[in-house]
Design a protein around this motif. Structure first.
Motif, PDB file in Angstrom:
ATOM      1  N   PRO A   1       0.772  -1.144  -0.036  1.00 59.43           N
ATOM      2  CA  PRO A   1       0.126  -0.020   0.057  1.00 59.43           C
ATOM      3  C   PRO A   1       1.055   1.320  -0.013  1.00 59.43           C
ATOM      4  CG  PRO A   1      -0.081  -1.120   2.087  1.00 59.43           C
ATOM      5  CD  PRO A   1       0.623  -1.803   1.306  1.00 59.43           C
TER       6      PRO A   1
ATOM      7  N   PRO B   1       6.893  -3.901   5.143  1.00 61.97           N
ATOM      8  CA  PRO B   1       7.443  -4.301   6.623  1.00 61.97           C
ATOM      9  C   PRO B   1       8.461  -5.628   6.118  1.00 61.97           C
ATOM     10  CG  PRO B   1       5.245  -5.302   5.731  1.00 61.97           C
ATOM     11  CD  PRO B   1       5.585  -4.195   5.091  1.00 61.97           C
TER      12      PRO B   1
ATOM     13  N   GLU C   1      -1.380 -14.214   7.236  1.00 62.70           N
ATOM     14  CA  GLU C   1      -1.943 -13.166   6.621  1.00 62.70           C
ATOM     15  C   GLU C   1      -1.062 -12.444   5.586  1.00 62.70           C
ATOM     16  OE1 GLU C   1      -4.774 -11.895  10.415  1.00 62.70           O
ATOM     17  OE2 GLU C   1      -3.501 -10.470   9.778  1.00 62.70           O
TER      18      GLU C   1
ATOM     19  N   GLN D   1      12.095   1.741   9.300  1.00 66.36           N
ATOM     20  CA  GLN D   1      11.067   0.954  10.092  1.00 66.36           C
ATOM     21  C   GLN D   1      10.217   0.361   9.173  1.00 66.36           C
ATOM     22  OE1 GLN D   1      11.918  -0.066  12.676  1.00 66.36           O
ATOM     23  NE2 GLN D   1      12.188   1.385  14.295  1.00 66.36           N
TER      24      GLN D   1
ATOM     25  N   VAL E   1       9.060   1.455   6.059  1.00 74.15           N
ATOM     26  CA  VAL E   1       8.462   2.471   5.404  1.00 74.15           C
ATOM     27  C   VAL E   1       9.359   3.153   4.428  1.00 74.15           C
ATOM     28  CG1 VAL E   1       7.087   4.643   5.309  1.00 74.15           C
ATOM     29  CG2 VAL E   1       6.619   2.918   7.031  1.00 74.15           C
TER      30      VAL E   1
ATOM     31  N   SER F   1      -4.126  -4.630   4.341  1.00 72.73           N
ATOM     32  CA  SER F   1      -2.768  -4.116   4.187  1.00 72.73           C
ATOM     33  C   SER F   1      -1.941  -4.434   3.025  1.00 72.73           C
ATOM     34  CB  SER F   1      -2.082  -4.402   5.372  1.00 72.73           C
ATOM     35  OG  SER F   1      -1.897  -5.637   5.583  1.00 72.73           O
TER      36      SER F   1
ATOM     37  N   GLY G   1      -7.374  -6.690   9.307  1.00 70.35           N
ATOM     38  CA  GLY G   1      -6.882  -5.360  10.414  1.00 70.35           C
ATOM     39  C   GLY G   1      -5.623  -5.203   9.997  1.00 70.35           C
ATOM     40  N   PHE G   2      -5.322  -4.260  10.629  1.00 71.65           N
ATOM     41  CA  PHE G   2      -3.907  -3.784  10.637  1.00 71.65           C
ATOM     42  C   PHE G   2      -3.209  -3.870  12.144  1.00 71.65           C
ATOM     43  CE2 PHE G   2      -0.351  -0.760  11.510  1.00 71.65           C
ATOM     44  CZ  PHE G   2       0.366  -0.753  10.437  1.00 71.65           C
ATOM     45  N   PRO G   3      -2.165  -4.413  12.434  1.00 72.02           N
ATOM     46  CA  PRO G   3      -1.296  -5.000  11.517  1.00 72.02           C
ATOM     47  C   PRO G   3      -1.745  -6.476  11.249  1.00 72.02           C
ATOM     48  CG  PRO G   3      -0.361  -5.076  13.748  1.00 72.02           C
ATOM     49  CD  PRO G   3      -1.631  -4.410  14.031  1.00 72.02           C
ATOM     50  N   ALA G   4      -1.123  -6.749  10.162  1.00 73.00           N
ATOM     51  CA  ALA G   4      -1.364  -8.004   9.620  1.00 73.00           C
ATOM     52  C   ALA G   4      -0.524  -8.971  10.474  1.00 73.00           C
ATOM     53  CB  ALA G   4      -1.048  -8.139   8.200  1.00 73.00           C
ATOM     54  N   LEU G   5      -1.075 -10.336  10.592  1.00 74.96           N
ATOM     55  CA  LEU G   5      -0.453 -11.081  11.699  1.00 74.96           C
ATOM     56  C   LEU G   5      -0.102 -12.363  10.891  1.00 74.96           C
ATOM     57  CD1 LEU G   5      -2.744 -10.616  14.888  1.00 74.96           C
ATOM     58  CD2 LEU G   5      -0.496  -9.639  14.522  1.00 74.96           C
TER      59      LEU G   5
ATOM     60  N   TYR H   1       4.267 -12.710  14.233  1.00 76.33           N
ATOM     61  CA  TYR H   1       4.761 -11.653  13.503  1.00 76.33           C
ATOM     62  C   TYR H   1       3.676 -10.601  13.142  1.00 76.33           C
ATOM     63  CZ  TYR H   1       8.854 -14.759  12.930  1.00 76.33           C
ATOM     64  OH  TYR H   1       9.914 -15.492  13.183  1.00 76.33           O
TER      65      TYR H   1
ATOM     66  N   PHE I   1       2.944  -7.292  11.193  1.00 76.38           N
ATOM     67  CA  PHE I   1       3.453  -6.502  10.106  1.00 76.38           C
ATOM     68  C   PHE I   1       3.116  -5.133  10.533  1.00 76.38           C
ATOM     69  CE2 PHE I   1       3.765 -10.590   8.891  1.00 76.38           C
ATOM     70  CZ  PHE I   1       4.974 -10.792   8.286  1.00 76.38           C
TER      71      PHE I   1
ATOM     72  N   PRO J   1       4.609  -1.732   9.887  1.00 77.76           N
ATOM     73  CA  PRO J   1       5.742  -0.812   9.483  1.00 77.76           C
ATOM     74  C   PRO J   1       5.335   0.689   9.865  1.00 77.76           C
ATOM     75  CG  PRO J   1       4.520  -1.230   7.410  1.00 77.76           C
ATOM     76  CD  PRO J   1       3.900  -2.192   8.801  1.00 77.76           C
TER      77      PRO J   1
ATOM     78  N   PHE K   1      -2.439   2.523   6.119  1.00 80.43           N
ATOM     79  CA  PHE K   1      -3.539   2.627   7.417  1.00 80.43           C
ATOM     80  C   PHE K   1      -2.972   3.676   8.215  1.00 80.43           C
ATOM     81  CE2 PHE K   1      -3.730   1.892  11.828  1.00 80.43           C
ATOM     82  CZ  PHE K   1      -5.230   1.513  11.910  1.00 80.43           C
TER      83      PHE K   1
ATOM     84  N   ARG L   1      -5.161  -5.442  17.990  1.00 85.06           N
ATOM     85  CA  ARG L   1      -5.481  -6.645  17.763  1.00 85.06           C
ATOM     86  C   ARG L   1      -5.457  -7.677  18.799  1.00 85.06           C
ATOM     87  NH1 ARG L   1      -4.458  -8.966  11.666  1.00 85.06           N
ATOM     88  NH2 ARG L   1      -6.051 -10.282  12.521  1.00 85.06           N
TER      89      ARG L   1
ATOM     90  N   VAL M   1       8.466  -5.000  11.568  1.00 89.83           N
ATOM     91  CA  VAL M   1       7.695  -5.983  11.860  1.00 89.83           C
ATOM     92  C   VAL M   1       7.995  -6.213  13.488  1.00 89.83           C
ATOM     93  CG1 VAL M   1       7.797  -8.611  11.542  1.00 89.83           C
ATOM     94  CG2 VAL M   1       8.252  -7.170   9.572  1.00 89.83           C
TER      95      VAL M   1
END
Lengths: 139, 145
Positions: free
Chosen positions: A36, A53, A89, A116, A118, B4, B38-42, B54, B56, B58, B99, B105, B126
């Motif tokens: 994104p 990430p 995910e 980080q 980004v 995301s 959702g954010f963050p992706a898991l 984990y 994610f 950023p 986001f 979460r 991460v």
């Protein structure tokens, strides 16, 4: 890169291994996640933010060829041995996104910053394309 | 709905679809749902000795990240700053997919997770949380007399 000093036999073996690996992963060979992004334009240029990430500086590649900008990155996540995944995910560790640039952007002056996970890209506008106010003549 | 990271690859997309279908047909999902968007992706996985999570996330200020463990529930919360210009600034937002704002979460840890042995590391965007499993529940070989 480091193939230059390897004997031919082993490089052939490596080649066949490479081939096997390729066959193995043909399904996912080109698969990459689309990160994104946010793109903001002000009078001086365009700023792009991308979520990458797990990507470190050496795993990020930015390419500008004529008028396309390609962002490619690989996540360097270190996973403990014997990890059994139970919920996923983010199923791929590769990111790719391509943008078409317009000609008033100065591709030689792009600056990039990664922190980080980004990526922040700043693409300034070429000098001749900087804004100027146009006088309106009244008759 | 916020996704995301979305693969544009057809096969990966079909895999995801298949997984989601499987979950949709599961007649007894967990009460907290799947939280897929959702954010963050898991990503969650486990080894015989640990549970690895984990997240994610950023661009999150590490000091705003909060990881709490209470009664077997692990909560990851935090805030991601907005980097878009003010609406009155002379700037145009062409794409806005990332986001922003606060997030939370929650996930259930397995029963054998040790609440006192949790470590969390934030690197390259991460968040990696490692929860040790209790020693008593680790597989042991019993010698036959």
């Amino acid at each position: 890169m480091d193939n230059s000093n390897t004997p031919t036999t082993s490089s052939r073996a490596a080649g066949s291994k490479e081939l096997a690996r390729k066959e193995d992963s043909t399904r996912y060979s080109d698969a990459a996640l689309t990160p994104p992004v946010d793109v903001v334009e002000d009078s001086g240029g365009i700023t792009l933010f991308a979520d990458l990430p797990g990507v470190s500086r050496d795993k990020l590649s930015l390419q500008v060829a004529s008028d396309t900008l390609t962002i490619e990155a690989e996540s360097g996540l270190s996973v403990p041995e014997g990890l059994e995944s139970s919920h996923t995910e983010v199923g791929l560790g590769r990111f790719r996104r391509v943008f078409t640039l317009s000609k008033e952007l100065d591709t030689n002056a792009i600056s990039a910053e990664l922190s980080q996970g980004v990526l922040k890209l700043r693409i300034p506008k070429a000098q001749h394309a900087q804004p100027r106010r146009i006088e309106i003549q009244t008759a | 709905m916020y996704r995301s990271l979305f693969p544009r690859d057809m096969f990966a997309e079909m895999d995801r679809l298949q997984r989601e279908m499987q979950q949709a047909f599961d007649l007894s999902p967990t009460i907290r749902g799947f939280g897929r968007n959702g954010f963050p992706a898991l990503n969650i996985g486990g080894t015989p000795k640990t549970v690895e999570i984990y997240a994610f996330a950023p661009g999150v200020d590490p000091s705003s990240l909060e990881v709490n463990l209470e009664r077997g529930l692990l909560t990851i919360a935090g805030q991601r700053a907005n980097n878009l210009p003010e609406s009155d600034a002379k700037a145009a937002v062409h794409i806005n997919e990332r986001f922003e704002g606060s997030f939370r979460r929650v996930l259930t840890l397995p029963d054998d997770a040790d609440p006192d042995a949790v470590s969390a590391k934030y690197r390259d965007g991460v968040l990696h949380i490692t929860v040790q499993r209790q020693a008593s529940s680790q597989p042991r070989r019993i010698t036959v007399q």
